[in-house]
Design a protein around this motif. Structure first.
Motif, PDB file in Angstrom:
ATOM      1  N   HIS A 107     -12.948   7.468   8.705  1.00 14.19           N
ATOM      2  CA  HIS A 107     -11.831   6.902   9.467  1.00 14.19           C
ATOM      3  C   HIS A 107     -11.477   7.842  10.612  1.00 14.19           C
ATOM      4  O   HIS A 107     -11.418   9.056  10.440  1.00 14.19           O
ATOM      5  N   ASP A 114      -5.081   2.674   3.199  1.00 13.18           N
ATOM      6  CA  ASP A 114      -5.482   1.443   3.870  1.00 13.18           C
ATOM      7  C   ASP A 114      -4.481   1.127   4.981  1.00 13.18           C
ATOM      8  O   ASP A 114      -3.556   0.334   4.794  1.00 13.18           O
ATOM      9  N   ARG A 137      -4.608   7.866   8.318  1.00 12.44           N
ATOM     10  CA  ARG A 137      -5.565   8.514   7.423  1.00 12.44           C
ATOM     11  C   ARG A 137      -6.049   9.750   8.163  1.00 12.44           C
ATOM     12  O   ARG A 137      -6.798   9.663   9.136  1.00 12.44           O
ATOM     13  N   VAL A 164       0.884  -1.169   0.000  1.00 11.63           N
ATOM     14  CA  VAL A 164       0.000   0.000   0.000  1.00 11.63           C
ATOM     15  C   VAL A 164       0.918   1.214   0.000  1.00 11.63           C
ATOM     16  O   VAL A 164       1.448   1.604   1.039  1.00 11.63           O
ATOM     17  N   THR A 223      -1.908   6.854   4.226  1.00 10.81           N
ATOM     18  CA  THR A 223      -2.136   5.642   3.452  1.00 10.81           C
ATOM     19  C   THR A 223      -3.636   5.434   3.283  1.00 10.81           C
ATOM     20  O   THR A 223      -4.404   5.692   4.212  1.00 10.81           O
ATOM     21  N   GLY A 226      -4.067  -2.579   5.664  1.00 10.59           N
ATOM     22  CA  GLY A 226      -3.327  -3.227   4.598  1.00 10.59           C
ATOM     23  C   GLY A 226      -1.834  -2.925   4.668  1.00 10.59           C
ATOM     24  O   GLY A 226      -0.994  -3.786   4.372  1.00 10.59           O
TER      25      GLY A 226
END
Length: 604
Positions: free
Chosen positions: A403, A355, A397, A285, A353, A358
């Motif tokens: 999120h 994710d 994030r 990622v 990122t 991930g």
């Protein structure tokens, strides 16, 4: 595929190497003869130790200067071989690596070489041993892998095959496509090593500068794909001669080696989709930007004053930790007074990122476990891994509707961030311990999916600075890895400076403001500007402005670069940059000026 490594690739005693190799998850080991000779362990004890650790002994090596020799020399060589076979039986190893001869006794006669290698294979077969014949890149008469294969084919014995070594093949510029003409069952072993692309004697290159896959410039994935297409089913084995690895921590180097093979298998799988047996880790990622840079500060007053001068404002304090948030635009700096630090230092980087989960899974699959973290129930769920130099990398994030944002942990802003020229973090520069540089390159490439740029060597008044940038595709994440080879200096015996580069939309305005404050900017010698005028015709007004404001200048085919440096606080300083057009570098030619100025300032 099974994974193996030669003991010559690591530092330490044979016992220490075996323990580290097993701990890193390898399946087998090549025993380098010198390691056995220097060990107090008998071959039987080495065999038992390996078995207890779950390691097979896949190869014993090397056996040198055997073939195409006069009859009296052959007799001596066969006597040597019988002694090696006895040792191998005691070790429980069934493959012997035979290197093409470099002896002045050897003659250029393929038929004689084949005849004598067949005789060796017959003797080996009586002991249940197979001979893997390898073409050394500097072999006296046999230095190409297809030449070694022609001789092995001519000898025509079931216990004689070839060993393919990526360094010996690729260092000579040989086409690895010919590997597919060799029957897979006659490829007895595969040894892998990467290397930087250097113009030097191939023997010295081999003995001192090999590195793990992904740390150099060879196309190892392409070579392995050819080997697998040929039908090879043996282990992927690393054989790396490297002066740095021989001095580095044994267990750490073994983990780095395993990481390189995991990443290599992934690259091969992309080239060879039919290789379903290759395990593939979760896809990387790739980070999309910097969420923050965190400085460990014993007391944040000096660094806070520097941030305030740069235009950042203290916008919040963590609810449960002695951590302050400073911001301007999307540039965020955390000052952490709870981290032990004699001098301010860069302790962590937050990476944006898409994710985070991930990103963590990818890191774990590449042997980078998450770091333990003290977290209150209401704190944002942030996970981090350790980079090779110890810097914590957090996967974030920031301010996304779906999120939880880490910024929610900060409350009680003293002031709102005022509009200013600073927009975001352009790049960070991390000084690596000298023996972690190649490991760091592989880490950022494999774990984060960043792209390595050209490795540069820059002059320091007291030594050399080696630097390599790692970037994502659009340049929103740039991490410069530096290692300083600097001799003892009264003011800075350990030069391990780190810095955060902040992007400005109007660096002239930023420079004027900092110049007016005084005591903030690193002074640049006038000789630099005299030379700049000789190299670039920017017009008298622009040259005068650069000189007055202490701005440095660079350009490439796509644009221009203006930058300046602050004074250093502890281990940390800040750089302000403005990229004009498509400039993609870091002002590397100005780094020696910066280093000299920092040393001069430290002397005062």
């Amino acid at each position: 595929m099974r994974k193996s490594i030669a003991t010559v690739s690591l530092s330490g005693t044979l016992a220490e190497k075996l323990t580290a190799i097993a701990g890193a998850g390898f399946d087998g080991v090549e025993i380098f003869e010198n390691d056995l000779l220097a060990s107090p362990l008998s071959p039987e004890e080495v065999r038992a130790r390996a078995a207890d650790l779950g390691l097979s002994i896949d190869l014993y090596q090397p056996f040198r200067d055997f073939e195409a020799v006069p009859a009296d020399v052959l007799d001596r060589n066969l006597r040597r071989a019988e002694h090696k076979f006895d040792v191998m039986e005691r070790l429980g190893s069934t493959r012997l690596l035979v290197c093409s001869s470099v002896s002045p006794d050897a003659v250029d006669d393929d038929a004689l070489a084949a005849e004598q290698l067949r005789l060796l294979a017959e003797r080996a077969a009586e002991h249940g041993i197979r001979i893997a014949y390898e073409a050394l890149a500097w072999g006296r008469h046999v230095n190409e892998y297809l030449h070694a294969w022609r001789i092995a084919r001519m000898a025509d014995h079931p216990s004689l095959g070839v060993c393919l070594d990526s360094f010996h093949i690729l260092s000579r510029g040989s086409d690895p496509g010919g590997i597919e003409a060799i029957p897979g069952e006659k490829i007895f072993f595969l040894q892998l090593a990467d290397a930087p692309l250097l113009a030097m004697d191939v023997l010295q290159w081999s003995r001192h500068y090999r590195c793990f896959p992904g740390q150099g410039g060879f196309d190892l994935a392409g070579l392995v794909a050819h080997v697998l297409r040929a039908g090879y089913s043996g282990p992927l084995s690393l054989e790396v001669f490297n002066d740095v690895f021989r001095q580095a921590d044994t267990a750490r180097t073994a983990v780095d080696a395993m990481r390189s093979l995991i990443a290599l298998e992934e690259s091969v799988a992309r080239r060879l989709p039919q290789a379903a047996a290759l395990p593939v880790p979760p896809r990387p990622v790739v980070p999309t930007g910097f969420a923050f840079a965190e400085l460990a500060v014993a007391g944040g007053d000096e660094v806070g004053a520097l941030l305030r001068a740069l235009g950042l404002a203290r916008t919040g304090v963590h609810g449960g930790k002695p951590v302050e948030l400073w911001e301007q635009g999307q540039a965020r700096i955390l000052l952490n007074a709870g981290e032990p630090a004699e001098d301010p230092s860069l302790a962590a980087i937050g990476l944006e990122t898409p994710d985070p989960a991930g990103s963590v899974k990818r890191a774990q699959s590449l042997l980078s476990p998450t770091l333990p973290r003290r977290r209150a129930p209401h704190d944002a769920p942030l996970d981090s891994v350790a980079a090779p130099d110890g810097t914590a990398l957090f996967f974030c994030r920031t301010a996304q509707p779906d999120h939880t944002s880490w910024t929610d942990d900060f409350t009680g802003a003293s002031v709102e961030p005022a509009p200013g020229e600073i927009t975001h973090i352009d790049h960070v520069a991390l000084t690596q311990p000298w023996h972690h540089f190649d490991e760091a390159s592989l880490f950022y490439r494999s774990v984060l999916g960043l792209r390595p740029q050209e490795s540069l060597e820059l002059a320091d008044p007291y030594g050399l600075l080696r630097s390599r940038a790692m970037t994502n595709s659009d340049g929103t994440v740039r991490i410069a890895l530096n290692v300083a080879y600097v001799g003892s200096h009264a003011s800075h015996p350990d030069v391990s400076w780190q810095h955060v580069a902040l992007a400005s939309r109007d660096i002239i305005a930023t420079a004027r403001r900092l110049h007016a404050l005084g005591g903030v900017l690193l002074p640049i010698p006038g000789n630099y500007y005299d030379d700049l005028e000789a190299r670039h015709d920017l017009g008298p007004e622009r040259h005068r402005m650069l000189r007055e404001l202490g701005l440095l200048y660079d350009r490439d085919a796509r644009g221009e670069f203006l930058h300046l440096y602050t004074v250093t606080v502890g281990r940390v300083f800040f750089e302000i940059v403005q990229r004009i057009g498509g400039y993609d570098g870091y002002g590397a030619q100005n780094a020696p000026i910066r280093l000299a100025a920092q040393h001069a300032t430290a002397d005062r």
